[in-house]
Design a protein around this motif. Structure first.
Motif, PDB file in Angstrom:
ATOM      1  N   ASP A   1      26.829  76.712  25.413  1.00  0.00           N
ATOM      2  CA  ASP A   1      26.220  78.145  25.162  1.00  0.00           C
ATOM      3  C   ASP A   1      27.278  78.944  24.485  1.00  0.00           C
ATOM      4  O   ASP A   1      26.913  79.850  23.804  1.00  0.00           O
ATOM      5  CB  ASP A   1      25.701  78.915  26.290  1.00  0.00           C
TER       6      ASP A   1
ATOM      7  N   THR B   1      21.944  76.988  29.474  1.00  0.00           N
ATOM      8  CA  THR B   1      20.516  77.428  29.271  1.00  0.00           C
ATOM      9  C   THR B   1      19.829  76.159  29.290  1.00  0.00           C
ATOM     10  O   THR B   1      18.434  76.011  29.892  1.00  0.00           O
ATOM     11  CB  THR B   1      20.362  78.456  28.040  1.00  0.00           C
TER      12      THR B   1
ATOM     13  N   GLY C   1      18.311  83.013  28.943  1.00  0.00           N
ATOM     14  CA  GLY C   1      19.764  82.660  28.924  1.00  0.00           C
ATOM     15  C   GLY C   1      20.728  83.830  29.301  1.00  0.00           C
ATOM     16  O   GLY C   1      22.076  83.808  29.462  1.00  0.00           O
TER      17      GLY C   1
END
Length: 360
Positions: A58, A131, A188
């Motif tokens: 991420d 995520t 997320g």
């Protein structure tokens, strides 16, 4: 289910005044007892809330900033006063799934770097969680659509790890007066509430502090009570609220907090609103945890240290349609919902999820 925007307002403006009143009635002050019997507590300190420095799925460059795509801009904090509604919330009942010395927010990709954490919700959560790995995963939450990860420092009595039993209550509430302005978490989003290095005074003054540590007739403690009644029905309890205003720009920041903020009091009123720096109103998470421990509490500690080192982490991986339906019906609708999105006192309003906790 007690917290309301009005109550939160009072909390925000009065925390500094509370400490002087703690000796009243039957309250037991954690600071009044001999702490020399708790030497083990300071020997189990883990992460120090350092800024993220490791790249992850991420955060490709490892700078700690994870941008929201797309960002949410052009939002003005709502100052409107909605129709009266005492409650505007729903519950997520999530049981403990596992424990590990991992923290995918503070120490992404670094297995065993943290103190021991007790994880709820997503069963796969570990240091490498991102995520994509969480989303759609297996969960211990009652709603299969809630694959979010929730975690907190593990609690011990001596060397025995004590885990909460059964689904724990995690409230999703309106933290602002205009509950109609609350929107679902972005996919997320992640953040940390509190800090393992906070002092007792900082814990007491934390805007998310509710009742502190409680058991029996001992309440509002910043550290563990010296003892709790030795009865099967007595557990150690704690409630703590998360910030609910978002800057709309980042899913995480290096300190895992700056992208979020607590509501502020609207000048001249007792109403809550988001600050201009963080204008997007999101659900306010409130942990209501219970540990099956009582009796002599002198050997009770957290993996992060003393009771006032309590903190927790949230990593959103809800399926979007289900989360939106619950927010729309329960929070925006001014209801007091259970885990199915059903208000026992307003049965005519129906429920969001079926008896299997699935969105029809």
């Amino acid at each position: 289910m007690r917290s309301t925007p009005r109550r939160l307002s009072l909390l925000l403006v009065s925390t500094a005044l509370v400490a002087g009143a703690l000796g009243i009635g039957t309250m037991t002050r954690a600071t009044d007892r001999d702490t020399a019997t708790r030497p083990a507590a300071v020997q189990h300190v883990g992460h120090q809330m350092a800024a993220s420095t490791m790249a992850s799925g991420d955060d490709a460059d490892g700078d700690g900033y994870i941008p929201a795509v797309p960002p949410v801009t052009g939002v003005t904090p709502s100052t409107a006063v909605p129709p009266p509604a005492y409650h505007h919330e729903f519950q997520a009942g999530c049981a403990v799934s596992h424990t590990a010395g991992d923290d995918p927010i503070v120490y992404p990709g670094q297995f065993g770097k943290s103190h021991d954490h007790t994880f709820m919700g997503n069963t796969s959560t570990n240091a490498a969680s991102v995520t994509a790995s969480l989303y759609g995963g297996a969960t211990t939450c009652k709603a299969p659509a809630d694959a979010s990860a929730y975690w907190m420092p593990s609690l011990y009595k001596g060397d025995q790890k004590i885990l909460p039993v059964g689904p724990q209550v995690i409230y999703y509430k309106a933290g602002v007066t205009d509950y109609r302005s609350v929107r679902p978490f972005p996919k997320g989003l992640r953040f940390v509430v509190g800090s393992p290095t906070q002092t007792e005074q900082e814990f007491r003054a934390h805007k998310g502090f509710v009742e502190g540590w409680e058991c029996g007739d001992s309440f509002f403690n910043t550290d563990f009570p010296a003892s709790c009644p030795s009865r099967p029905d007595v557990q150690l309890n704690l409630r703590m609220q998360a910030p609910s205003c978002w800057n709309g720009l980042h899913l995480d920041t290096p300190d895992h907090k700056s992208h979020m903020a607590y509501p502020v009091v609207k000048p001249g009123t007792n109403d809550n609103m988001c600050p201009a720096s963080h204008p997007v109103a999101l659900p306010m998470i409130e942990f209501k945890m219970a540990w099956p421990v009582n009796g002599d509490m002198s050997q009770v500690r957290l993996a992060s240290g003393r009771g006032y080192s309590f903190h927790y982490d949230f990593f959103n991986a809800w399926e979007e349609r289900t989360l939106k339906a619950l927010v729309d019906h329960c929070i925006n609708g001014g209801l007091q919902c259970d885990t199915r999105g059903f208000d026992l006192y307003r049965p005519e309003r129906g429920q969001v999820l079926n008896d299997d906790h699935i969105l029809p």
